[in-house]
Design a protein around this motif. Sequence first.
Motif, mmCIF file in Angstrom:
data_model
loop_
_atom_site.group_PDB
_atom_site.id
_atom_site.type_symbol
_atom_site.label_atom_id
_atom_site.label_comp_id
_atom_site.label_asym_id
_atom_site.label_seq_id
_atom_site.Cartn_x
_atom_site.Cartn_y
_atom_site.Cartn_z
ATOM 1 N N GLY A 164 -5.646 4.001 -4.664
ATOM 2 C CA GLY A 164 -5.599 4.477 -6.092
ATOM 3 C C GLY A 164 -4.546 3.550 -6.992
ATOM 4 N N GLY A 165 -3.888 2.412 -6.587
ATOM 5 C CA GLY A 165 -2.944 1.887 -7.259
ATOM 6 C C GLY A 165 -3.577 0.624 -7.924
ATOM 7 N N LYS A 166 -2.767 0.055 -8.882
ATOM 8 C CA LYS A 166 -2.895 -1.283 -9.556
ATOM 9 C C LYS A 166 -1.782 -2.096 -9.482
ATOM 10 N N ILE A 167 -2.150 -3.537 -9.329
ATOM 11 C CA ILE A 167 -1.232 -4.512 -8.990
ATOM 12 C C ILE A 167 -1.712 -5.671 -9.687
ATOM 13 N N VAL A 168 -0.182 -6.369 -10.347
ATOM 14 C CA VAL A 168 -0.549 -7.674 -11.014
ATOM 15 C C VAL A 168 0.263 -8.715 -10.139
ATOM 16 N N CYS A 169 -0.175 -9.938 -10.191
ATOM 17 C CA CYS A 169 0.650 -10.944 -9.737
ATOM 18 C C CYS A 169 1.825 -11.584 -10.520
ATOM 19 N N GLN A 170 3.112 -11.592 -10.214
ATOM 20 C CA GLN A 170 3.894 -12.290 -11.094
ATOM 21 C C GLN A 170 4.065 -13.829 -10.813
ATOM 22 N N LEU A 171 3.780 -14.534 -11.915
ATOM 23 C CA LEU A 171 3.650 -16.028 -11.572
ATOM 24 C C LEU A 171 4.903 -16.795 -11.812
ATOM 25 N N ALA A 198 0.907 -1.031 -0.024
ATOM 26 C CA ALA A 198 0.084 -0.061 -0.061
ATOM 27 C C ALA A 198 0.833 1.176 -0.199
ATOM 28 N N ASP A 199 2.071 1.310 0.620
ATOM 29 C CA ASP A 199 2.961 2.331 0.613
ATOM 30 C C ASP A 199 3.407 2.787 -0.740
ATOM 31 N N ARG A 200 3.418 1.731 -1.462
ATOM 32 C CA ARG A 200 3.949 1.977 -3.053
ATOM 33 C C ARG A 200 2.971 2.080 -4.002
ATOM 34 N N ALA A 201 1.560 2.553 -3.545
ATOM 35 C CA ALA A 201 0.404 2.661 -4.323
ATOM 36 C C ALA A 201 0.456 3.814 -5.192
ATOM 37 N N SER A 202 1.268 4.722 -5.064
ATOM 38 C CA SER A 202 1.237 5.851 -5.820
ATOM 39 C C SER A 202 2.398 5.432 -7.116
ATOM 40 N N ILE A 203 2.749 4.496 -7.124
ATOM 41 C CA ILE A 203 3.508 3.862 -8.678
ATOM 42 C C ILE A 203 2.345 3.293 -9.262
ATOM 43 N N THR A 214 -4.112 -6.616 -1.843
ATOM 44 C CA THR A 214 -4.675 -5.942 -3.090
ATOM 45 C C THR A 214 -5.760 -4.867 -2.635
ATOM 46 N N LYS A 215 -6.692 -4.991 -1.754
ATOM 47 C CA LYS A 215 -7.580 -4.079 -1.521
ATOM 48 C C LYS A 215 -6.840 -2.895 -0.910
ATOM 49 N N ALA A 216 -5.821 -3.089 0.111
ATOM 50 C CA ALA A 216 -5.114 -1.668 0.503
ATOM 51 C C ALA A 216 -4.541 -0.976 -0.767
ATOM 52 N N VAL A 217 -4.129 -1.626 -1.704
ATOM 53 C CA VAL A 217 -3.406 -0.933 -2.829
ATOM 54 C C VAL A 217 -4.703 -0.290 -3.693
ATOM 55 N N HIS A 218 -5.599 -1.037 -4.176
ATOM 56 C CA HIS A 218 -6.682 -0.148 -4.553
ATOM 57 C C HIS A 218 -7.478 0.920 -3.792
ATOM 58 N N GLU A 219 -7.408 0.888 -2.686
ATOM 59 C CA GLU A 219 -7.868 2.017 -1.829
ATOM 60 C C GLU A 219 -7.215 3.070 -1.965
#
Length: 362
Positions: free
Chosen positions: A92-99, A44-49, A85-90
């Motif tokens: 305003g961020g976007k996050i993908v999962c590296q498989l 969440a701290d990096r959600a501005s990225i 993922t919820k914390a990132v979205h709250e």
Amino acid sequence: MPSLFDPVNYGSIEAKNRIVLAPLTRARNTKEAVPTDIMVKYYADRASIGLIISEAVGINRAALGWPYGPGIWNQKQVDAWKPITKAVHEKGGKIVCQLWHMGRAVHSQVTGTQPLSASATKYPGQLHVYGGKADSEIAHPLSVQEIKSIVEDYATAAKNAIAAGFDGVQIHAANGYLIHQFLGDSTNLRTDEYGGSLENKTRLVKEVVAAITDAIGPERTGIRFSPNGEDQGVSIANPEPIYLDIIKFLNERKVAFVGLRESNPTSNFSRSDQPKLGNKFHEHFNGRLILNQDYTREEAIKTVEEGNADAISFGRPTIANPDIVEKFKRNIPLVEWANEIKYWYIPGTVGYTEPPPSAETN
């Protein structure tokens, strides 16, 4: 002329800027590969990225040999990713999962099983295990039936990632891990339909891409490569034809984005004098191109402005600088932690969500 700070879309994923958080293994999960509470704050701290690419996430138990790495193969893991993922979205961020499937780059002390790979080869040197390192083991060469099962596990992991709230996935096909091992001359010694010819060596990556795009859609799918030089003992004598063939398939499948770790003759992480292939990807790939490897702020801004990439990813600088976007905008010097490396892969908040002792700034 695009700016590093302009919005960009990766398929269906709308990012607010063109800075990307590169995948960083940080080892803050449980032994059962379940994410922990402290990871909520870290991400969440990096959600501005603009786009966060998660640390590499194992698709099954045999795939994940990093001590305290995360998984996405069971419901407990899926549920533990949801607050992250919820914390990132709250924010305003976007996050993908590296498989991730590490192939031969694992030890049985962690996975409980013999390493797996294209052929019966051995990782060069020692591998991380709980409490230290151990000599690598000879890999079990996968049967065709076992390969098909792994492809299914990739698709299941992708669906689990979406269920966990991720905006998409990135297939890890780089850095000497399983998919890369099938592409490599030094690691793929097979004589069946998965070895020998270019068509056969690229079969696994194409099957994985097809399975995942069928499972969650190409608009939520990306992939990562490191096509230059030797990477953890995996080498390709003539990489350009291999990757041009893969790019053609990615275009056919309408894959949304490619992350590329380029070669760098001075880097401690990807040292190579082999010509970069970023220009070939830029010329031939129809989706978004994310470049990575020791970019400075100025180099990143120039590369995007000149249209040579759609975005630039940063890894190590973001560990001590979760606010890297604001610092880049205002041209503020980045913080450096003097003993950062010591705290990369150990449990706890120190060096993760709080500075290590004797942390220094510039």
